[in-house]
Design a protein around this motif. Structure first.
Motif, PDB file in Angstrom:
ATOM      1  N   VAL A   1      -9.235  -2.714   5.135  1.00 11.95           N
ATOM      2  CA  VAL A   1      -8.601  -3.303   3.956  1.00 11.95           C
ATOM      3  C   VAL A   1      -7.753  -4.481   4.418  1.00 11.95           C
TER       4      VAL A   1
ATOM      5  N   TYR B   1      -6.550  -1.842  -8.691  1.00  8.81           N
ATOM      6  CA  TYR B   1      -5.564  -0.774  -8.526  1.00  8.81           C
ATOM      7  C   TYR B   1      -4.755  -0.715  -9.822  1.00  8.81           C
TER       8      TYR B   1
ATOM      9  N   PHE C   1      -9.254   1.961  -9.827  1.00 13.21           N
ATOM     10  CA  PHE C   1      -8.652   2.938  -8.922  1.00 13.21           C
ATOM     11  C   PHE C   1      -7.248   3.243  -9.434  1.00 13.21           C
TER      12      PHE C   1
ATOM     13  N   CYS D   1     -11.712   4.689   0.117  1.00 11.10           N
ATOM     14  CA  CYS D   1     -10.799   5.577   0.848  1.00 11.10           C
ATOM     15  C   CYS D   1     -10.290   6.678  -0.077  1.00 11.10           C
ATOM     16  N   GLY D   2      -9.717   6.257  -1.188  1.00  9.75           N
ATOM     17  CA  GLY D   2      -9.316   7.220  -2.212  1.00  9.75           C
ATOM     18  C   GLY D   2      -8.059   8.010  -1.934  1.00  9.75           C
ATOM     19  N   ALA D   3      -7.411   7.778  -0.793  1.00 13.02           N
ATOM     20  CA  ALA D   3      -6.335   8.681  -0.379  1.00 13.02           C
ATOM     21  C   ALA D   3      -5.074   8.592  -1.229  1.00 13.02           C
ATOM     22  N   CYS D   4      -4.915   7.522  -1.982  1.00  7.83           N
ATOM     23  CA  CYS D   4      -3.680   7.377  -2.756  1.00  7.83           C
ATOM     24  C   CYS D   4      -3.770   7.991  -4.142  1.00  7.83           C
TER      25      CYS D   4
ATOM     26  N   CYS E   1      -9.767   0.487  -0.829  1.00  7.03           N
ATOM     27  CA  CYS E   1      -8.970   1.582  -1.372  1.00  7.03           C
ATOM     28  C   CYS E   1      -9.795   2.546  -2.218  1.00  7.03           C
TER      29      CYS E   1
ATOM     30  N   MET F   1      -2.743  10.469   0.793  1.00  8.05           N
ATOM     31  CA  MET F   1      -1.440   9.947   1.190  1.00  8.05           C
ATOM     32  C   MET F   1      -0.395  10.600   0.293  1.00  8.05           C
TER      33      MET F   1
ATOM     34  N   HIS G   1      -4.774   3.747   7.852  1.00  2.12           N
ATOM     35  CA  HIS G   1      -4.484   4.414   6.589  1.00  2.12           C
ATOM     36  C   HIS G   1      -5.415   5.619   6.486  1.00  2.12           C
ATOM     37  N   SER G   2      -4.890   6.684   5.906  1.00  3.24           N
ATOM     38  CA  SER G   2      -5.673   7.881   5.724  1.00  3.24           C
ATOM     39  C   SER G   2      -6.252   8.283   7.076  1.00  3.24           C
TER      40      SER G   2
ATOM     41  N   GLY H   1       0.829  -1.209   0.000  1.00  4.49           N
ATOM     42  CA  GLY H   1       0.000   0.000   0.000  1.00  4.49           C
ATOM     43  C   GLY H   1       0.858   1.251   0.000  1.00  4.49           C
ATOM     44  N   PRO H   2       0.346   2.334   0.603  1.00  2.00           N
ATOM     45  CA  PRO H   2       1.017   3.630   0.463  1.00  2.00           C
ATOM     46  C   PRO H   2       2.197   3.735   1.401  1.00  2.00           C
TER      47      PRO H   2
ATOM     48  N   VAL I   1      -9.385   4.277   7.913  1.00  2.00           N
ATOM     49  CA  VAL I   1      -9.282   2.948   7.312  1.00  2.00           C
ATOM     50  C   VAL I   1      -8.286   2.104   8.109  1.00  2.00           C
TER      51      VAL I   1
HETATM   52  S1  SF4 Z   1      -6.274   4.095  -0.865  1.00  2.00           S
HETATM   53 FE1  SF4 Z   1      -6.489   4.267   1.357  1.00  2.00          FE
HETATM   54  S2  SF4 Z   1      -6.741   2.175   2.051  1.00  2.00           S
HETATM   55 FE2  SF4 Z   1      -5.866   2.040  -0.015  1.00  2.00          FE
HETATM   56  S3  SF4 Z   1      -3.676   1.928   0.242  1.00  2.00           S
HETATM   57 FE3  SF4 Z   1      -4.220   4.120  -0.047  1.00  2.00          FE
HETATM   58  S4  SF4 Z   1      -4.522   4.878   2.055  1.00  2.00           S
HETATM   59 FE4  SF4 Z   1      -4.583   2.632   2.180  1.00  2.00          FE
END
Ligand code: SF4
Length: 367
Positions: free
Chosen positions: A174, A275, A302, A353-356, A350, A49, A111-112, A34-35, A115
């Motif tokens: 996740v 992804y 994504f 969440c959308g953070a990446c 993910c 992220m 995460h974020s 992940g991130p 999450v």
């Molecule tokens: S999108 Fe969110 S849950 Fe997925 S890897 Fe990035 S921070 Fe983690």
């Protein structure tokens, strides 16, 4: 904010962010799936992220000052303040350990902003050999550094998930995994982990694995409590797949397409995602053409900017620039709208969440 939010997020995810004071009590993570080497940062209504520990981040024209007592900090571009940001607080569940003495933070991490993320199995058949490993992956690094444990048991995951919901208000989970030997490709351990978490706390779960050889695993995962599924293409064209992830590319694209259609029939339209790492060699046109096909099947693509992780074979590979990401994410958000898929209607994972990526910010701007 003096710059459009989508532009700023694309810029920060491409260049990374330098920290004026890296010890200023701001949470970040290094290595792992992940991130990795990223920090969660909230700008306006988006939590994203942003790379902080990568080589490009040390040269970035973007700098974030140490946060004030309220956790707010200014982002500077070449010395000029351009935005205000804040950082999610250190989660309270990080202070706890299991009865057998394993810190919760070695079992799952935040995460974020909301999450809970875990890598159920921190080893992978693809990671054993230099010629097979995915060249962007750092799954073994956090294990070698002692930041995680190899196998998180269902009981440990259930205990940590319950605490993360109760103490920190996490909203979804996740569960990813390295690929174990065997043709379920991780679906079995994800199913048993999801069942244990769901027996302990009501938390939407996304499972992530390679397509299992037998599609019966989709219903088994759903019946165990998995709400959404991620099967990650990472790269879309056969030559880039073979170059970047020689082991994983042994599962042919045809199996991914079959598995996408079969899993959407089980989890529902919009609850299966993939992804896609932009910047590894696929063109914007290739990524958009694949995304169009995915959306027509009900799979959420994504698309995230590739960011290298220190210590991996791709550590010096540059991130895509903001204009390349804009050329993908702008039309992609329109395609998603036309196809009736949105980040916010995904139950977990993910995509939700959308953070990446700036993708969900484009979706919100468009809506
Ligand atoms: S999108 Fe969110 S849950 Fe997925 S890897 Fe990035 S921070 Fe983690």
């Amino acid at each position: 904010m003096s710059m459009q939010a989508t532009t700023l997020i694309n810029e920060l995810q491409s260049h990374g962010l330098r920290l004026v004071d890296p010890s200023a009590g701001v949470q970040s993570r290094r290595g792992g799936a992940g991130p990795s080497d990223h920090k969660a940062i909230t700008i306006g209504d988006s939590t994203v992220m942003v790379p902080v520990h990568t080589a490009p981040a040390f040269e970035s024209p973007y700098v974030v000052e140490a946060p004030d007592a309220a956790g707010r900090a200014r982002i500077l571009h070449n010395g000029t303040a351009i935005a205000e940001a804040s950082f999610p607080a250190r989660p309270r569940f990080y202070d706890l350990s299991t009865a057998d003495g394993v810190p919760y933070s070695k079992i799952a991490v935040l995460h974020s902003r909301d999450v809970l993320a875990t890598t159920v199995l921190q080893t992978c058949i693809r990671y054993q050999s230099r010629t097979k490993t995915c060249r962007f992956c750092a799954i073994g690094q956090s294990l070698a550094a002692g930041r995680t444990v190899e196998r998180k048991t269902p009981a440990q995951l259930a205990e940590v998930a319950k605490a993360a919901v109760e103490l920190d208000g996490v909203k979804h989970m996740v569960m990813t995994t390295g690929t174990p030997p065997g043709d379920d490709r991780g679906a079995a351990i994800l199913a048993e982990s999801a069942a244990a978490v769901k027996a302990s706390v009501d938390l939407p779960i996304q499972a992530q694995c390679e397509p299992p050889a037998d599609s019966v695993w989709f219903a088994r995962m759903r019946d165990a409590g998995v709400d959404a599924l991620g099967m990650h293409l990472e790269a879309v064209s056969p030559d880039v797949r073979a170059r970047i992830m020689p082991g994983k590319a042994e599962v042919p694209l045809s199996r991914y397409w079959e598995a996408f259609a079969e899993s959407v029939a089980v989890f529902g339209r919009g609850q299966v995602s993939t992804y896609i790492l932009a910047g590894l060699g696929d063109t914007a046109e290739e990524i958009l053409a694949t995304s169009e096909r995915l959306i027509s099947l009900g799979v959420y693509p994504f698309v995230v900017p590739f960011v290298s992780i220190s210590g991996t074979p791709l550590e010096s590979h540059p991130a895509p620039d903001a204009a390349f990401m804009d050329a993908i994410l702008r039309p992609l958000s329109a395609m998603l709208r036309a196809g009736g898929l949105t980040a916010e209607t995904i139950k977990a994972g993910c995509g939700r969440c959308g953070a990446c990526s700036a993708l969900s910010t484009y979706e919100r701007r468009g809506a």
